[in-house]
Motif scaffolding. Sequence first.
Motif, PDB file in Angstrom:
ATOM      1  N   SER A   1       0.791  -1.081  -0.133  1.00 57.13           N
ATOM      2  CA  SER A   1      -0.038  -0.010   0.063  1.00 57.13           C
ATOM      3  C   SER A   1       0.853   1.014   0.064  1.00 57.13           C
ATOM      4  CB  SER A   1      -1.062  -0.008   1.265  1.00 57.13           C
ATOM      5  OG  SER A   1      -1.705   1.214   1.257  1.00 57.13           O
TER       6      SER A   1
ATOM      7  N   LYS B   1      -4.488   6.716   4.655  1.00 50.71           N
ATOM      8  CA  LYS B   1      -5.013   6.016   3.442  1.00 50.71           C
ATOM      9  C   LYS B   1      -4.955   4.497   3.476  1.00 50.71           C
ATOM     10  CE  LYS B   1      -5.461   9.300  -0.096  1.00 50.71           C
ATOM     11  NZ  LYS B   1      -4.612   9.859  -1.292  1.00 50.71           N
TER      12      LYS B   1
ATOM     13  N   ALA C   1      -0.005   5.407  -1.136  1.00 47.45           N
ATOM     14  CA  ALA C   1      -0.831   5.716   0.093  1.00 47.45           C
ATOM     15  C   ALA C   1      -0.235   5.736   1.580  1.00 47.45           C
ATOM     16  CB  ALA C   1      -1.622   4.492   0.351  1.00 47.45           C
TER      17      ALA C   1
ATOM     18  N   ASN D   1      -4.996   6.478  -5.275  1.00 51.11           N
ATOM     19  CA  ASN D   1      -4.451   6.903  -4.025  1.00 51.11           C
ATOM     20  C   ASN D   1      -3.989   8.626  -4.203  1.00 51.11           C
ATOM     21  OD1 ASN D   1      -4.624   5.349  -1.863  1.00 51.11           O
ATOM     22  ND2 ASN D   1      -3.017   4.115  -2.640  1.00 51.11           N
TER      23      ASN D   1
END
Lengths: 354, 275, 405
Positions: B179, B188, B184, C105
């Motif tokens: 991630s 997040k 992110a 994102n």
Amino acid sequence: MMSKKVISKGNLVQNSNKTKRKLKNKKYQVIINNQKVLITLKPKQMLPVTKQQPKKLPISYHRSKKILATILKIIIISFAAFLIYVPIVVILFQSINGSKNNDVFTNFSLKWYGGLFNPEYFLNNDGHLSSSDIQAAKELQEAIFQTFTVTISSTIISTILGILFALGINALSRKKRQKMILLNNVPIVNADIVTAVTLMIIFQVFFSIFHIELGFISILISHIFFSLPYVVLSILPKLSEIDHNLYDAAVDLGCSPFKALLKVIIPAIKSGIIMGMLFAFTMSIDDFTISYFTGARLYSNVSCIIYLRKSKSLSPSVYAYNTILTFGILLVLVGYNIYVHLKNQKKKLKNNKE
Amino acid sequence: MNRFKKMAIPYLIWMIILVLIPIVILIIMSFQRTKGIKIFEGTFNNNFKIIFSKDVMQRLWLSFIYSAVVTVFCLIIAYPVAYIIARANFKHRFLVLSFLILPMWSNTLLRTKGIASLFMEGNIFTSLFEKIGITLPTLNWYATPMGVITGMISMYLPFMILPIYNSLEKIDKSLYDASDDLGANAFKTFWKVTFPISLKGITTGIILVFLPCATGFGVAEQLGENGLIGTYIKTQFDNEATYGVGALVSLIILVIIIGALFIVGKVDKEGETLL
Amino acid sequence: MAKEKLIELKNITKSYDGEIAVDHLNLYIRENEFITLVGPSGCGKTTTLRMIGGFETPDEGEIIMNGVLVNDLPPHKRPINTVFQRYALFPHLNAYGNVAFGLNNRSLKELVEFYTEEKVLATIKELFPNYQYQGKPSGLKLRKAINHLIDESVKEALKLVNLEGFEKRKVDSMSGGQQQRVAIARAIINKPKILLLDEPLAALDLKLRQNMQYELKEMQRKLGITFVFVTHDQEEALTMSDTVVVMSKGVIQQIGTPEDIYNEPKNSFVANFIGESNIINGIYKGDKKVFFMGQEFECVDENFENGEEVQVVIRPEDWDVVPLDKAKLIGKVDASVFKGVHFEHCVIIEGKELIVHTYEFVKVGEQIGLNVDPYEIHLMKKEAVDAEEVLEEILNLEDEGPNNE
């Protein structure tokens, strides 16, 4: 290429074994020609080590943020621990309270602990207590005995049955297996009170045929009933993990089916069995609702006694019992952790030696 | 290992006797006025009239509200706790966790009794502190919503922490790396990876807390609350003449549970939510 | 071909609990290059990769990207993406969700930058032909256009890895090979400058692995981005890479093209790790001549001193089997195994074992005559003394030193 002169300039930088005294051989790091070399020495040959100073980090914004986060974490966990442990502490103080009235602390006394093992003991030493108090303590003693009788026997029986049933379910075809697992989950997700009512009804139906009253037998069966699904559910995933040929291999090598089960399958699913046993024990020892409905009139466990007796006729020894139980389990837990820790350390030492 | 197939049969029989047959009897009983479980001697009685009375409806509503509030608070407290322990870079994580769930092994009713005593005037702590000259304020929470909810949270918190911790612990550490790698930040990553994966643990926790809160009677009664549905069912079965009513209320609860599980099953098709 | 350096590792050291994983490592990676780190497990290759990715910070040394020190830059701020060892796919998302994860994102502004403003505006025009605006389009329309572009990118990325139509599939219901493709698509959709691949083929079976090797190489050529590949499989390293970095014990043993690494190993570790080798001690006689196994051979290496001790590397397939009267070396075949294309013989000459690959069958126990061409002989410098010998030297010098324990 390395000449002898360069070798002689080898600079000892690190003694790489942390535990110093116990080891026979020691490892050193030597820098030669900008290359680090690991060497092993016997104790006689130990060398002085020039230590590399670890660099000190300046206290930065980053670091103070980290400290703040740690403090916040500790506060959150302490808050949860406080919420969970308040009743435990109350019970602890009530158990060492000399007074019969458990809301007023008079003096420190361990008599309730004594009363747990020998109710007659504190009548002789304490004039304030009447014979009904001893009766209450004796009743409690019996309830504790009955609690453990039911819990231990139901744990053992449900573990054994759980292994067999899990083996059976595991061998089914996929669709049938899913249906069985669904059925197995019914007692887990069902509300205790509904389970209790249904069990009471079926026991009343069957027991009235044989003119037996609800009591030990019905309570034991109920405890097995609600423990079994947990045992099955803990074992099933372990069973699906093991090699399908394991059992066949054991039989092929001359084991009888029973022996193959005992010597090969059981050890392979050991962790699941222990998990299941732990679940069964936990569920059974603290059960109230189901025991209450399925035979509390004749056979009461500690929970039923606590519920049924008004405060005045409940022996304060029950606080002593609970404190011993809590701290006993805490001790087992800490002991187990220390055992695992020591075992890991031994392993590490062994690895280092190699 | 196919030869073990036969061993599932006794379990099936056992389950039929102890689960299915009693439910059938329960259904028959719920239409009758019986003396005990003598279903063949019972007479028809419209128990629904009693069930839809104001008393029962109020109890159902109160049980729901109490358990919903307790469940929400447990979730709010338990999630950060489970998250902190699961993500800690600490060797003895398991020890901290076991410390928090340890009271599960001591007697629930007694612990409830203990915390309930604190909500009353003149408890062991006030008398202890009086000895050293400090007067503690009295909470006076006994039999009040505040007291009932606080007591229930104290009892059921470990049941929320454990499943959430388990679901968080199982998350492969490389998912956090992945991630991070895909852009992110920590916040997040939590919302898009950690939280969705831990939903199963949350569901289990909710089941483990909500159900006993809503349907149990021992804990609530110790805290001075006799107005919940569990107490009502218990009272019906204390008296042989009202078995029919008790059976009907139990059935209604069973239907509600099955309905709730059906919804959970729709969301989680693999049925991995439990354990 | 002078390509620019993308990222440079200078004197990098990293240790865990006192165990050194990477030791004073120097390496640079250029644009559009397929570079492979290869070595046995525990050699520090994955640690190196993780430091490039930003998952670990080096204890010492510098990582420099475009002239900027990036030691402490977190992974989500690096223009680098990773294909993880066991893929690390998000189990709660389907294939589409996994691939779109990276783009989702990013902020709207970053995404406009990513797709370029013209393209976004063109998309708005295409989606809403009647939409009129002054200056800037509204945020909602912009978002819709971006979502459309992301959707296109995801489909394109899945197509690139041959997974069209798999958008809705749950990742844990996919096979290992498919999961791996999702992992690659998930990384390349972000158009990283560098793609890191941490043993991505290790979990696949042989046939699939060989296909993927080819496909990855193709993909790298097509996308024109740098691939940094980590593997313990030397064959994989040789087939796919432009540059191979052989590592052992946290130290780079050799950097070079696959041909260099195979034909001119720098030391016995490389010679043994990359393919099979016969390593024989010999003496350089000067004038492109080397003496070993009791014979003098011609060779092509010349930067050695006369009389210097050397190690001779001869690959098993480089031996020529010749009639006994023309042979320089004569040995006895001790064992022989059929390997499909060739035979592998173990030949004993003067008590030393040699591995010889031939296409002809030779009976075990029979004598065999061997010869070797000058250009097949590779000479290495005699290697440093090993740790035990180093120790002896130190002890002799410090014999009178204080004994502190």
